[in-house]
Motif scaffolding. Structure first.
Motif, PDB file in Angstrom:
ATOM      1  N   CYS B  10      10.535   2.289   2.100  1.00 49.62           N
ATOM      2  CA  CYS B  10      11.159   2.081   0.792  1.00 49.62           C
ATOM      3  C   CYS B  10      10.677   0.776   0.176  1.00 49.62           C
ATOM      4  N   VAL B  11      10.587   0.774  -1.128  1.00 50.78           N
ATOM      5  CA  VAL B  11      10.365  -0.461  -1.874  1.00 50.78           C
ATOM      6  C   VAL B  11      11.489  -0.552  -2.892  1.00 50.78           C
ATOM      7  N   ASP B  12      12.158  -1.681  -2.912  1.00 44.92           N
ATOM      8  CA  ASP B  12      13.278  -1.863  -3.841  1.00 44.92           C
ATOM      9  C   ASP B  12      14.261  -0.692  -3.779  1.00 44.92           C
ATOM     10  N   GLY B  13      14.525  -0.246  -2.583  1.00 38.50           N
ATOM     11  CA  GLY B  13      15.506   0.817  -2.399  1.00 38.50           C
ATOM     12  C   GLY B  13      15.002   2.203  -2.757  1.00 38.50           C
ATOM     13  N   ARG B  14      13.748   2.307  -3.159  1.00 35.34           N
ATOM     14  CA  ARG B  14      13.213   3.620  -3.530  1.00 35.34           C
ATOM     15  C   ARG B  14      12.253   4.090  -2.443  1.00 35.34           C
ATOM     16  N   GLU B  15      12.440   5.311  -1.962  1.00 32.15           N
ATOM     17  CA  GLU B  15      11.563   5.807  -0.908  1.00 32.15           C
ATOM     18  C   GLU B  15      10.212   6.186  -1.495  1.00 32.15           C
ATOM     19  N   ILE B  16       9.163   5.526  -0.999  1.00 31.55           N
ATOM     20  CA  ILE B  16       7.811   5.799  -1.500  1.00 31.55           C
ATOM     21  C   ILE B  16       7.025   6.615  -0.485  1.00 31.55           C
ATOM     22  N   LEU B  17       7.119   6.236   0.789  1.00 29.90           N
ATOM     23  CA  LEU B  17       6.459   7.009   1.841  1.00 29.90           C
ATOM     24  C   LEU B  17       7.500   7.934   2.468  1.00 29.90           C
ATOM     25  N   GLY B  34      -5.866  10.397  -3.609  1.00 29.23           N
ATOM     26  CA  GLY B  34      -4.585  10.869  -4.124  1.00 29.23           C
ATOM     27  C   GLY B  34      -4.284  10.283  -5.478  1.00 29.23           C
ATOM     28  N   PRO B  35      -3.368  10.928  -6.190  1.00 30.12           N
ATOM     29  CA  PRO B  35      -3.070  10.490  -7.556  1.00 30.12           C
ATOM     30  C   PRO B  35      -2.494   9.077  -7.609  1.00 30.12           C
ATOM     31  N   ASN B  36      -2.548   8.472  -8.789  1.00 32.60           N
ATOM     32  CA  ASN B  36      -1.953   7.148  -9.005  1.00 32.60           C
ATOM     33  C   ASN B  36      -0.469   7.206  -8.651  1.00 32.60           C
ATOM     34  N   GLY B  37      -0.025   6.176  -7.978  1.00 35.13           N
ATOM     35  CA  GLY B  37       1.407   6.079  -7.674  1.00 35.13           C
ATOM     36  C   GLY B  37       1.864   6.954  -6.529  1.00 35.13           C
ATOM     37  N   SER B  38       0.911   7.539  -5.786  1.00 35.71           N
ATOM     38  CA  SER B  38       1.323   8.438  -4.705  1.00 35.71           C
ATOM     39  C   SER B  38       1.706   7.685  -3.434  1.00 35.71           C
ATOM     40  N   GLY B  39       1.389   6.409  -3.364  1.00 39.66           N
ATOM     41  CA  GLY B  39       1.825   5.627  -2.200  1.00 39.66           C
ATOM     42  C   GLY B  39       0.692   5.107  -1.328  1.00 39.66           C
ATOM     43  N   LYS B  40      -0.531   5.165  -1.807  1.00 45.50           N
ATOM     44  CA  LYS B  40      -1.681   4.730  -0.997  1.00 45.50           C
ATOM     45  C   LYS B  40      -1.627   3.226  -0.709  1.00 45.50           C
ATOM     46  N   SER B  41      -1.425   2.446  -1.778  1.00 45.31           N
ATOM     47  CA  SER B  41      -1.347   0.996  -1.556  1.00 45.31           C
ATOM     48  C   SER B  41      -0.101   0.646  -0.758  1.00 45.31           C
ATOM     49  N   THR B  42       0.974   1.378  -1.012  1.00 45.21           N
ATOM     50  CA  THR B  42       2.206   1.138  -0.252  1.00 45.21           C
ATOM     51  C   THR B  42       1.937   1.310   1.235  1.00 45.21           C
ATOM     52  N   LEU B  43       1.207   2.366   1.587  1.00 47.99           N
ATOM     53  CA  LEU B  43       0.860   2.592   2.990  1.00 47.99           C
ATOM     54  C   LEU B  43       0.068   1.403   3.539  1.00 47.99           C
ATOM     55  N   GLY B  52       9.385  -6.890   2.054  1.00 52.12           N
ATOM     56  CA  GLY B  52       9.920  -6.081   0.963  1.00 52.12           C
ATOM     57  C   GLY B  52       9.547  -4.606   1.080  1.00 52.12           C
ATOM     58  N   TYR B  53       8.656  -4.298   2.011  1.00 55.34           N
ATOM     59  CA  TYR B  53       8.301  -2.894   2.251  1.00 55.34           C
ATOM     60  C   TYR B  53       9.006  -2.477   3.532  1.00 55.34           C
ATOM     61  N   LYS B  54      10.099  -1.756   3.344  1.00 61.21           N
ATOM     62  CA  LYS B  54      11.008  -1.529   4.451  1.00 61.21           C
ATOM     63  C   LYS B  54      10.746  -0.172   5.085  1.00 61.21           C
ATOM     64  N   PHE B  84      -7.715  -5.928  -0.246  1.00 56.98           N
ATOM     65  CA  PHE B  84      -6.697  -5.662  -1.266  1.00 56.98           C
ATOM     66  C   PHE B  84      -7.253  -4.921  -2.480  1.00 56.98           C
ATOM     67  N   GLN B  85      -6.419  -4.026  -3.017  1.00 53.47           N
ATOM     68  CA  GLN B  85      -6.774  -3.392  -4.297  1.00 53.47           C
ATOM     69  C   GLN B  85      -6.823  -4.458  -5.386  1.00 53.47           C
ATOM     70  N   ASN B  86      -5.840  -5.359  -5.373  1.00 48.85           N
ATOM     71  CA  ASN B  86      -5.817  -6.467  -6.324  1.00 48.85           C
ATOM     72  C   ASN B  86      -5.768  -7.787  -5.564  1.00 48.85           C
ATOM     73  N   ASP B 170      -8.671  -0.788   0.288  1.00 48.51           N
ATOM     74  CA  ASP B 170      -7.887  -0.188  -0.787  1.00 48.51           C
ATOM     75  C   ASP B 170      -8.667  -0.297  -2.095  1.00 48.51           C
ATOM     76  N   GLU B 171      -9.314   0.782  -2.454  1.00 46.31           N
ATOM     77  CA  GLU B 171     -10.113   0.850  -3.696  1.00 46.31           C
ATOM     78  C   GLU B 171     -11.090  -0.320  -3.807  1.00 46.31           C
ATOM     79  N   THR B 172     -11.765  -0.585  -2.721  1.00 45.88           N
ATOM     80  CA  THR B 172     -12.750  -1.660  -2.740  1.00 45.88           C
ATOM     81  C   THR B 172     -13.885  -1.315  -3.690  1.00 45.88           C
ATOM     82  N   THR B 202      -9.712   5.605  -1.846  1.00 46.95           N
ATOM     83  CA  THR B 202     -10.583   5.626  -3.025  1.00 46.95           C
ATOM     84  C   THR B 202     -10.207   6.751  -3.981  1.00 46.95           C
ATOM     85  N   HIS B 203     -10.655   6.598  -5.210  1.00 49.24           N
ATOM     86  CA  HIS B 203     -10.506   7.675  -6.188  1.00 49.24           C
ATOM     87  C   HIS B 203     -11.815   8.425  -6.397  1.00 49.24           C
ATOM     88  N   TYR B 204     -12.907   7.881  -5.860  1.00 45.51           N
ATOM     89  CA  TYR B 204     -14.221   8.468  -6.155  1.00 45.51           C
ATOM     90  C   TYR B 204     -14.976   8.764  -4.880  1.00 45.51           C
TER      91      TYR B 204
HETATM   92  N1  LIG Z   1       7.797  -3.576  -5.976  1.00 43.37           N
HETATM   93  C1  LIG Z   1       7.977  -2.308  -6.392  1.00 43.37           C
HETATM   94  N2  LIG Z   1       9.154  -1.948  -6.938  1.00 43.37           N
HETATM   95  C2  LIG Z   1       9.358  -0.677  -7.337  1.00 43.37           C
HETATM   96  N3  LIG Z   1       8.464   0.292  -7.239  1.00 43.37           N
HETATM   97  C3  LIG Z   1       7.284  -0.004  -6.687  1.00 43.37           C
HETATM   98  C4  LIG Z   1       6.981  -1.311  -6.236  1.00 43.37           C
HETATM   99  N4  LIG Z   1       5.738  -1.316  -5.730  1.00 43.37           N
HETATM  100  C5  LIG Z   1       5.283  -0.061  -5.870  1.00 43.37           C
HETATM  101  N5  LIG Z   1       6.198   0.737  -6.454  1.00 43.37           N
HETATM  102  C6  LIG Z   1       6.058   2.153  -6.796  1.00 43.37           C
HETATM  103  O1  LIG Z   1       5.629   2.855  -5.659  1.00 43.37           O
HETATM  104  C7  LIG Z   1       4.814   3.935  -6.031  1.00 43.37           C
HETATM  105  C8  LIG Z   1       3.544   3.919  -5.211  1.00 43.37           C
HETATM  106  O2  LIG Z   1       2.744   2.818  -5.590  1.00 43.37           O
HETATM  107  P1  LIG Z   1       1.330   2.538  -4.904  1.00 43.37           P
HETATM  108  O3  LIG Z   1       0.853   1.263  -5.414  1.00 43.37           O
HETATM  109  O4  LIG Z   1       1.470   2.679  -3.442  1.00 43.37           O
HETATM  110  O5  LIG Z   1       0.459   3.734  -5.477  1.00 43.37           O
HETATM  111  P2  LIG Z   1      -1.080   4.052  -5.249  1.00 43.37           P
HETATM  112  O6  LIG Z   1      -1.131   5.376  -4.603  1.00 43.37           O
HETATM  113  O7  LIG Z   1      -1.743   2.947  -4.545  1.00 43.37           O
HETATM  114  O8  LIG Z   1      -1.585   4.173  -6.742  1.00 43.37           O
HETATM  115  P3  LIG Z   1      -3.009   3.746  -7.416  1.00 43.37           P
HETATM  116  O9  LIG Z   1      -3.931   4.874  -7.179  1.00 43.37           O
HETATM  117  O10 LIG Z   1      -2.677   3.626  -8.851  1.00 43.37           O
HETATM  118  O11 LIG Z   1      -3.444   2.467  -6.811  1.00 43.37           O
HETATM  119  C9  LIG Z   1       4.583   3.789  -7.538  1.00 43.37           C
HETATM  120  O12 LIG Z   1       5.409   4.693  -8.204  1.00 43.37           O
HETATM  121  C10 LIG Z   1       4.992   2.374  -7.819  1.00 43.37           C
HETATM  122  O13 LIG Z   1       5.480   2.237  -9.119  1.00 43.37           O
END
Ligand SMILES: Nc1ncnc2c1ncn2[C@@H]1O[C@H](COP(=O)(O)OP(=O)(O)OP(=O)(O)O)[C@@H](O)[C@H]1O
Ligand SMILES: [Mg+2]
Lengths: 419, 249
Positions: B10-17, B34-43, B52-54, B84-86, B170-172, B202-204
């Motif tokens: 979870c991030v900020d109480g929201r389950e991402i993975l 995978g699509p944007n926001g799917s959780g790759k960077s979170t992983l 903060g990544y619980k 890092f992606q960023n 991560d998207e090097t 990667t996306h490509y």
């Molecule tokens: N600190 C945060 N607070 C709330 N939501 C977050 C936080 N960090 C990430 N998220 C959300 O978690 C989800 C996954 O984000 P993540 O960065 O893992 O995606 P991604 O797969 O790496 O996307 P991209 O391809 O755009 O890099 C997104 O919906 C993002 O908005």
């Protein structure tokens, strides 16, 4: 009391009347809102007498320094070296260079009622006079060291210095405050820069941890003169460092940077008043502080641009890093602008350690403590790097580094107790 | 080398993975798309141990040890590296100071002697040259004012200096120009060895021409929804993720 001249006696007398009647400022006075100068009982600290016993020795920061040593406000050691023509370094007794002293003393910093400067003017017993004649560049830095030595009982002293650099002259001044025990040091330094004169001024306030430190520095800048100052505060229990700059001549330049590190219950106040009265002046101020534990920082900066001071370029910025939740910062940057064609800016930021940067460093194998240290040092680094004289920079950075380590040591024990 | 079991975070109480299973043996390269926001960077952050990544469920074994029980710096010292992606700008900390501190921290943990200033500079200059990182970049503050591509090269330089065992990229590839992509990708590929493994986000599929993956996974909605070979990456370029996002939703 040293033997003085009638006009100096009169100056003492007048100031004493003013400060006796008004007393110390309190937090009800606007300029002292954040700093309670009376809180630690300094009003009742007895005046220090002449120092007894052996003199302390303080290694100069630079090997070529012309060192002056004041102990409890009394001038004990003057540089023995022969001075270049046009340079006077001596006792401020009103007799040597009488005309010069009379022209400037108490003028750069007038003894306003209810000011600590008035208290100093009423009570100073001894002091330092430095004069750099017109067109003279004094290569060797002047180093004034004020040492407070209190034994069992607290004491108070009021060091006084006057520095006059005449037209086209140039000098470097290192000012150090340190000591041991419980004392109240209330110093006044008046600086008069003639046309085209320049001064580099490095101040290190590393007073005893029980000390109350008040310093009032006045700088009067004639046309085309330049002042570059660095003010580092690490010591004392409570400190108020006030800088008053008057850019009175066309195209004068004033630059003051500050770095401070607070820990424990320290209270560190940086107050500045910069007044542009002539056109084309430039002023720059950057203050950066790191506050840990329950320490308290204050930055009050007032930049005043008078109507005649067109084309003024003035900027002030205060940045603070809070390392603990109980640390506190009061920032009050103010601009008072009465001219229309000016470039002025100010800002004030307070933040904590950048968690993202911390994570990045740790993700490269650097432990959390070292990573924090790197980030804190980097925060202060860009200020300290501005010290042009390498040995001074190294020495100041070392003192700051030690303080930061001290702050870290307390953090580690705290963490331990909590964990 | 890395075994992820039913990982929920979870991030900020929201389950991402939402239950990731992924095993990457030593010697292999796995790509994650995978699509944007799917959780790759979170992983990647969860694996690196970001505050903060619980983790709410599941486990991760890294070289036989419980990865999630380790501090971020311990993971790095054990050879886990996240590009890092960023990459983060750190004003005031010079590259040389940062890189030397990091290299010596990792060397200490491996029982190797620390490098002195001269030894380190020599090494850093050589590696920087190989990756087309200008020497003046070493003197500048970390990532501060670097262009997007420069930041990515700088990540690759850090990897080359720290000699990790397991790399997460991560998207090097994004932000690199065509020539830089080749230089960086070839440098990464030269790191392949039977004792090492990689996770390439990667996306490509272009970067995968240089670093040919053993497996390609699709991460959508916080889960691995498909796994295939190198050809899956090519296929995705034309089909996109619509099928998976519908499925995940
Ligand atoms: N600190 C945060 N607070 C709330 N939501 C977050 C936080 N960090 C990430 N998220 C959300 O978690 C989800 C996954 O984000 P993540 O960065 O893992 O995606 P991604 O797969 O790496 O996307 P991209 O391809 O755009 O890099 C997104 O919906 C993002 O908005
Ligand atoms: Mg991402």
């Amino acid at each position: 009391m040293i033997d003085t001249t009638p006009w100096l006696d009169a100056l003492h007398q007048a100031a004493r009347v003013r400060s006796d009647a008004a007393g110390l400022p309190t937090r009800r006075d606007e300029a002292w809102k954040y700093t309670d100068i009376g809180a630690l009982g300094v009003a009742s600290f007895p005046l220090a007498g002449r120092p007894q016993g052996s003199l302390p020795t303080v290694a100069p920061l630079t090997t070529d320094a012309l060192q002056l040593l004041l102990v409890n406000g009394s001038l004990q050691v003057l540089p023995g070296a022969e001075l270049p023509a046009g340079v006077v370094i001596g006792r401020l007794d009103g007799k040597a260079s009488a005309e010069l002293v009379e022209a400037h003393l108490g003028k750069v910093i007038p003894a306003e009622a209810k000011s600590l400067a008035a208290l100093n003017s009423g009570l100073f017993d001894d002091g330092v006079l430095v004069r750099v004649g017109a067109g003279v560049t004094l290569e060797r830095p002047i180093e004034i060291v004020s040492v407070g030595q209190a034994g069992g009982d607290p004491l108070a002293f009021h060091p006084r210095c006057l520095l006059v650099i005449e037209d086209g002259g140039a000098a470097t001044l290192v000012e150090r405050h340190q000591g041991s025990g419980r004392y109240f040091s209330n110093s006044v330094l008046e600086i008069a820069l003639g046309a085209g004169a320049s001064l580099r001024h490095y101040t290190l306030q590393d007073e005893s941890p029980e000390a109350v430190h008040v310093a009032t520095t006045g700088i009067e800048l004639a046309a085309g003169s330049r002042y570059a100052g660095m003010l580092v505060q690490t010591g004392s229990r409570l400190s108020r460092h006030e800088t008053h700059a008057a850019l009175a001549g066309d195209g004068a330049s004033f630059e003051l940077d500050g770095a401070y590190v607070g820990a424990g219950k320290q209270h560190l106040d940086n107050t500045t008043f910069v007044t542009h009265t002539a056109p084309g002046g430039k002023s720059r101020q950057l203050f950066k502080g790191v506050l840990d534990d329950q320490s308290h920082g204050v930055f009050q900066g007032t930049v005043r641009v008078e109507r005649a001071a067109q084309k003024t370029d003035a900027h002030q910025l205060s940045k603070t890093l809070l390392l603990s939740e109980q640390a506190e910062m009061d920032g009050k940057p103010e601009l008072e602008i009465y001219a229309d064609d000016v470039k002025c800016g100010h800002g004030c930021t307070v933040g904590d350690i950048d968690e993202t940067a911390l994570f990045y460093l740790r993700a490269r194998g650097i432990d959390a403590e070292t990573a924090r240290q790197l980030l804190i040092e980097a925060f202060l680094g860009d200020v300290l790097e501005k010290i042009a004289a390498e040995p001074v920079r190294t020495a100041f950075a070392a003192v700051v580094g030690e303080c930061l380590k001290g702050a870290h040591a307390t953090r580690r024990t705290n963490d331990h107790h909590q964990g | 080398m890395l075994e992820i079991r039913n990982l929920h975070a979870c991030v900020d109480g929201r389950e991402i993975l939402k239950g990731i299973d992924l095993t990457i043996p030593a010697g292999e390269v796995h790509a994650v798309m995978g699509p944007n926001g799917s959780g790759k960077s979170t992983l990647s952050y969860v694996l690196a141990g970001r505050d903060g990544y619980k983790v709410t469920e599941g486990s991760v074994l890294y070289r036989g040890q419980d990865l999630l029980a380790m501090k971020t710096e311990e993971r790095a010292c054990l050879g886990l590296f996240l590009a890092f992606q960023n990459p983060v700008e750190i004003p005031g900390v010079t590259g040389v100071n940062f890189l030397k501190t990091a290299v010596n921290a990792v060397r200490r943990s491996r029982g190797q002697s620390e490098l002195d200033a001269m030894q380190f500079l020599k090494l850093a200059r050589r590696k920087a040259k190989e990756l087309g990182v200008g020497e003046e970049m070493l003197r500048r503050a970390v990532n501060t004012g670097f262009s997007g591509g420069e930041k990515k090269r700088y990540e690759a330089l850090q990897m080359a200096l720290l000699e990790p065992k397991f790399m997460i990229l991560d998207e090097t590839d994004s932000g690199l120009d065509i020539d830089a992509l080749r230089v960086v990708a070839e440098a990464v590929d030269s790191f392949r060895s039977p004792e090492r493994a990689m996770l390439v986000i990667t996306h490509y599929q272009r970067i995968l021409d240089y670093i040919v993956p053993d497996k390609v996974h699709v991460l959508a909605g916080g889960r691995i929804v498909q796994t295939g070979g190198k050809e899956l990456a090519v296929e995705l370029e034309s089909t996109g993720y619509a099928q998976f996002t519908e499925q995940a939703a």
